[in-house]
Design an enzyme around this catalytic site. Structure first.
Site, mmCIF file in Angstrom:
data_model
loop_
_atom_site.group_PDB
_atom_site.id
_atom_site.type_symbol
_atom_site.label_atom_id
_atom_site.label_comp_id
_atom_site.label_asym_id
_atom_site.label_seq_id
_atom_site.Cartn_x
_atom_site.Cartn_y
_atom_site.Cartn_z
ATOM 1 N N LYS A 102 0.607 -1.130 0.086
ATOM 2 C CA LYS A 102 0.082 0.158 0.030
ATOM 3 C C LYS A 102 0.977 1.214 0.135
ATOM 4 C CE LYS A 102 -4.563 -1.783 0.928
ATOM 5 N NZ LYS A 102 -4.650 -2.594 1.813
ATOM 6 N N LYS A 142 -2.203 -8.206 -9.513
ATOM 7 C CA LYS A 142 -3.187 -8.922 -8.998
ATOM 8 C C LYS A 142 -4.433 -7.970 -9.064
ATOM 9 C CE LYS A 142 -4.031 -8.345 -4.619
ATOM 10 N NZ LYS A 142 -4.205 -8.179 -3.221
ATOM 11 N N LYS A 194 -9.063 -3.868 -5.225
ATOM 12 C CA LYS A 194 -10.118 -2.527 -5.423
ATOM 13 C C LYS A 194 -9.094 -1.359 -5.307
ATOM 14 C CE LYS A 194 -12.253 -5.083 -2.039
ATOM 15 N NZ LYS A 194 -13.264 -5.543 -1.152
HETATM 16 P P1 TYM Z 1 -10.224 -8.449 0.949
HETATM 17 O O1 TYM Z 1 -11.509 -7.668 1.405
HETATM 18 O O2 TYM Z 1 -9.054 -7.636 0.324
HETATM 19 O O3 TYM Z 1 -10.531 -9.703 0.108
HETATM 20 C C1 TYM Z 1 -11.657 -10.514 0.336
HETATM 21 C C2 TYM Z 1 -11.121 -11.782 -0.008
HETATM 22 O O4 TYM Z 1 -10.857 -11.914 -1.627
HETATM 23 C C3 TYM Z 1 -9.584 -12.483 -1.687
HETATM 24 N N1 TYM Z 1 -8.852 -11.854 -2.931
HETATM 25 C C4 TYM Z 1 -8.448 -12.465 -4.097
HETATM 26 N N2 TYM Z 1 -8.325 -13.545 -4.145
HETATM 27 C C5 TYM Z 1 -7.412 -14.012 -5.432
HETATM 28 N N3 TYM Z 1 -7.176 -12.872 -6.212
HETATM 29 C C6 TYM Z 1 -7.424 -11.884 -6.098
HETATM 30 N N4 TYM Z 1 -6.896 -10.787 -6.823
HETATM 31 C C7 TYM Z 1 -7.868 -11.283 -4.813
HETATM 32 N N5 TYM Z 1 -8.281 -10.166 -4.197
HETATM 33 C C8 TYM Z 1 -8.724 -10.341 -3.083
HETATM 34 C C9 TYM Z 1 -8.735 -12.241 -0.309
HETATM 35 O O5 TYM Z 1 -7.427 -13.165 -0.287
HETATM 36 C C10 TYM Z 1 -9.579 -12.633 0.631
HETATM 37 O O6 TYM Z 1 -9.852 -13.650 0.879
HETATM 38 N N6 TYM Z 1 -8.082 -8.474 5.190
HETATM 39 C C11 TYM Z 1 -9.042 -9.202 4.632
HETATM 40 C C12 TYM Z 1 -10.276 -9.177 5.220
HETATM 41 C C13 TYM Z 1 -10.160 -9.675 6.665
HETATM 42 C C14 TYM Z 1 -10.398 -11.103 7.006
HETATM 43 C C15 TYM Z 1 -10.128 -11.122 8.483
HETATM 44 C C16 TYM Z 1 -10.252 -12.263 6.189
HETATM 45 C C17 TYM Z 1 -10.419 -9.047 7.744
HETATM 46 N N7 TYM Z 1 -10.578 -9.820 8.687
HETATM 47 C C18 TYM Z 1 -10.109 -12.229 9.066
HETATM 48 C C19 TYM Z 1 -9.823 -13.322 6.835
HETATM 49 C C20 TYM Z 1 -10.161 -13.808 8.279
HETATM 50 C C21 TYM Z 1 -9.189 -8.209 3.239
HETATM 51 O O7 TYM Z 1 -8.829 -7.224 3.297
HETATM 52 O O8 TYM Z 1 -9.792 -9.051 2.239
#
Ligand code: TYM
Length: 327
Positions: free
Chosen positions: A112, A193, A196
């Protein structure tokens, strides 16, 4: 009994990376025996907030997306992270046993910064809140995409630090990645990758002109269709691989590789991608429209989910409080 838990941030609309890396495997996992917790990480989304109205709308959008994709609220507990404020208390308890060095090594934080985002303290300590989310429910399995693996490993480390100091309080969670490797890190419109925050994401329910426009943005080069090409050098093929059945994909790959008169041009591949994506999400898109028309039902589902989730998190938090001497 196995406890599954995962979360998704309500910041922007769920994209193809979220779907293949997470949402789809969450819905599929609910068919396995166990207890299932899926939440909308609204506390985490405050690290990049675009204001209260947008946050509220995005929370609803993620809830509706889960339900439209087939998450059955009778099988899984779907809830809002902030309906379980115990996680913020646990985050503090974990912060007090975690060294700065662990957080400084976080790839996603460094990423980031590299993308020019000005960090808040909240962004820096993000992995601690995420560890609290995971540990608060005695989670065994955390289904995520590849980019979250380090965060889950950090939760394992933090559980270890706390248990080392105060005794066995937290369960050790394990990551679960999608079984198919190409779903673990889905590329964005620019080949990096999909994310958002990188402006390269495609909303899963995009349709009509919006979908054609998004697919139109996938970069191509000036090589003519007849020129034989390695399919791995054509980003469009990576997108098609997400949606096509293996036989059809192999056929397109062969035609691209062989070149000649029967080879498809990039425009042709884009048309196939638009049709495949549109078809893949059509049933869920229809369910989404129905759910949007009944916001009270979505609120009820989230409230029921929160009640169950909070009971579990409250018990674990009490265990942690006692262990460290707060009771
Ligand atoms: P976030 O909101 O960025 O993404 C949600 C889920 O989507 C997956 N993901 C992807 N998988 C494959 N290719 C991609 N390009 C891609 N972009 C996103 C992420 O790996 C994720 O599984 N920190 C987490 C949210 C969170 C969380 C948690 C997850 C908060 N507390 C506890 C698991 C357990 C996040 O920002 O995900």
């Amino acid at each position: 009994m196995t406890t599954f838990l995962s979360g998704i941030q309500p910041s922007g609309r769920p994209h193809l990376g979220n779907y293949f890396g997470a949402l789809r495997q969450h819905v599929a996992a609910t068919l396995e025996p166990g207890t299932h917790f899926y939440f909308i990480a609204d506390y985490h989304a405050l690290t990049t907030s675009e204001g209260p109205e947008t946050l509220r709308e995005s929370v609803r959008d993620v809830a509706v997306t889960y339900l439209a994709l087939g998450l059955d609220p009778e099988r899984a507990c779907l809830f809002r992270q902030s309906d379980v404020p115990e996680v913020t208390e646990l985050a503090w308890l974990l912060a007090c046993v975690t060294g700065m060095g662990l957080l400084e090594r976080a790839h996603s934080y460094k990423d980031k910064l590299a993308h020019g985002i000005k960090p808040s303290v909240g962004l820096f300590t993000y992995p601690i809140l995420m560890a609290a989310d995971i540990l608060a429910y005695d989670s065994d399995l955390v289904p995520v995409g590849k980019d979250q693996v380090q965060h889950v490993e950090m939760a394992q480390d933090m559980a270890g630090y706390f248990n080392g100091k105060y005794g066995e309080v937290f369960h050790r969670p394990e990551c679960r990645l999608p079984a198919v490797e190409r779903f673990q890190k889905v590329p964005g419109l620019d080949g990096q990758k999909m994310s958002k925050s990188y402006g390269n994401a495609v909303w899963i329910f995009e349709s009509g002109k919006g979908l054609a426009k998004a697919v139109g943005r996938i970069p191509t080069d000036s090589r003519p269709p007849e020129e034989p090409k390695d399919p791995a050098s054509v980003l469009l093929m990576d997108f098609l691989a997400l949606f096509l059945e293996p036989e059809e994909l192999a056929d397109w790959q062969r035609r691209v590789r062989e070149g000649g008169a029967g080879a498809p041009g990039y425009g042709h591949l884009k048309q196939r991608l638009v049709a495949a994506m549109d078809e893949h999400f059509a049933p869920a898109r229809a369910r989404r429209d129905e759910l949007l028309a009944d916001p009270a039902e979505v609120d009820r589902i989230l409230a029921r989910g929160a009640e169950k989730a909070r009971a579990r998190a409250a018990a674990v938090t009490e265990r942690a409080r006692r262990a460290c001497g707060l009771r």
